[in-house]
Design a protein around this motif. Structure first.
Motif, PDB file in Angstrom:
ATOM      1  N   LEU A   1       1.414  -6.371  -1.200  1.00  0.00           N
ATOM      2  CA  LEU A   1       0.658  -6.099   0.015  1.00  0.00           C
ATOM      3  C   LEU A   1       1.561  -5.269   0.909  1.00  0.00           C
ATOM      4  O   LEU A   1       2.628  -5.738   1.318  1.00  0.00           O
ATOM      5  CB  LEU A   1       0.272  -7.416   0.698  1.00  0.00           C
TER       6      LEU A   1
ATOM      7  N   ASP B   1       0.657  -8.789  -6.682  1.00  0.00           N
ATOM      8  CA  ASP B   1       1.164  -9.441  -5.477  1.00  0.00           C
ATOM      9  C   ASP B   1       1.830  -8.490  -4.483  1.00  0.00           C
ATOM     10  O   ASP B   1       2.722  -8.872  -3.748  1.00  0.00           O
ATOM     11  CB  ASP B   1       2.138 -10.547  -5.868  1.00  0.00           C
TER      12      ASP B   1
ATOM     13  N   ASN C   1       2.271   3.304   4.046  1.00  0.00           N
ATOM     14  CA  ASN C   1       0.956   2.897   4.535  1.00  0.00           C
ATOM     15  C   ASN C   1       0.802   3.534   5.915  1.00  0.00           C
ATOM     16  O   ASN C   1       1.519   3.178   6.850  1.00  0.00           O
ATOM     17  CB  ASN C   1       0.877   1.369   4.619  1.00  0.00           C
TER      18      ASN C   1
ATOM     19  N   ALA D   1      -2.697  -3.939   6.719  1.00  0.00           N
ATOM     20  CA  ALA D   1      -2.040  -4.085   5.417  1.00  0.00           C
ATOM     21  C   ALA D   1      -3.003  -3.631   4.322  1.00  0.00           C
ATOM     22  O   ALA D   1      -4.221  -3.768   4.459  1.00  0.00           O
ATOM     23  CB  ALA D   1      -1.642  -5.535   5.198  1.00  0.00           C
ATOM     24  N   ILE D   2      -2.441  -3.070   3.252  1.00  0.00           N
ATOM     25  CA  ILE D   2      -3.246  -2.613   2.119  1.00  0.00           C
ATOM     26  C   ILE D   2      -2.767  -3.328   0.862  1.00  0.00           C
ATOM     27  O   ILE D   2      -1.575  -3.333   0.551  1.00  0.00           O
ATOM     28  CB  ILE D   2      -3.150  -1.087   1.933  1.00  0.00           C
ATOM     29  N   ASP D   3      -3.710  -3.920   0.140  1.00  0.00           N
ATOM     30  CA  ASP D   3      -3.428  -4.580  -1.132  1.00  0.00           C
ATOM     31  C   ASP D   3      -3.299  -3.488  -2.194  1.00  0.00           C
ATOM     32  O   ASP D   3      -4.259  -2.770  -2.480  1.00  0.00           O
ATOM     33  CB  ASP D   3      -4.568  -5.531  -1.468  1.00  0.00           C
TER      34      ASP D   3
END
Length: 150
Positions: free
Chosen positions: A88, A86, A60, A65-67
């Protein structure tokens, strides 16, 4: 000497001496493939240890944060791993996808395959958003190393 001559000479010198910059710099993708370890150590005998020696690492590159729910990682042949709901990935953090079986954690996912994915000579890794849009790819064409840094 006239002021226009002095300014013209200064402008010419600045133009000649300035480094050439590209018209547009390539943007770093939010999720970037950083490594493909395509040839696990030792003989490929489809053991779980050998399969887990094959992996792809993504990072990342953002400050948030990136889902990664429903994002995919795939090879050129079409073997596709879909990331679960689930996952992240924190800002600046890395995630590794191993080919074999194991218990998923915050930093490592397992494809749970019983056969290799990444070709030892050449292949391409792709990471795509849930809508199918390509985010990053990493191609390699080598038999001199076991991995490629992207």
């Amino acid at each position: 000497m006239r002021l226009s001559s002095v300014l013209g000479s200064a402008l010419l010198a600045a133009t000649v001496l300035a480094p050439a910059l590209p018209a547009h710099a390539a943007a770093v993708p939010a999720i970037q493939i950083t490594r493909v370890y395509y040839d696990s150590p030792g003989t490929d005998r489809r053991s779980n240890t050998s399969l887990n020696g094959e992996y792809v690492t993504v990072k990342n590159t953002t400050r948030r944060a990136i889902d990664l729910a429903d994002w995919t990682i795939r090879d050129k042949t079409g073997y596709t791993y879909t990331i679960g709901d689930d996952v992240l990935l924190g800002a600046g953090k890395k995630l590794t996808l191993r080919t074999g079986q194991g218990r998923d954690s915050a930093t490592t996912l397992y494809w749970n395959r019983r056969a290799d994915v990444w070709n030892n000579d050449r292949d391409t890794a792709y990471v795509r958003r849930p809508d199918g849009r390509l985010v990053d790819s990493c191609a390699y064409d080598s038999t001199r190393a076991d991995y490629t840094a992207c």
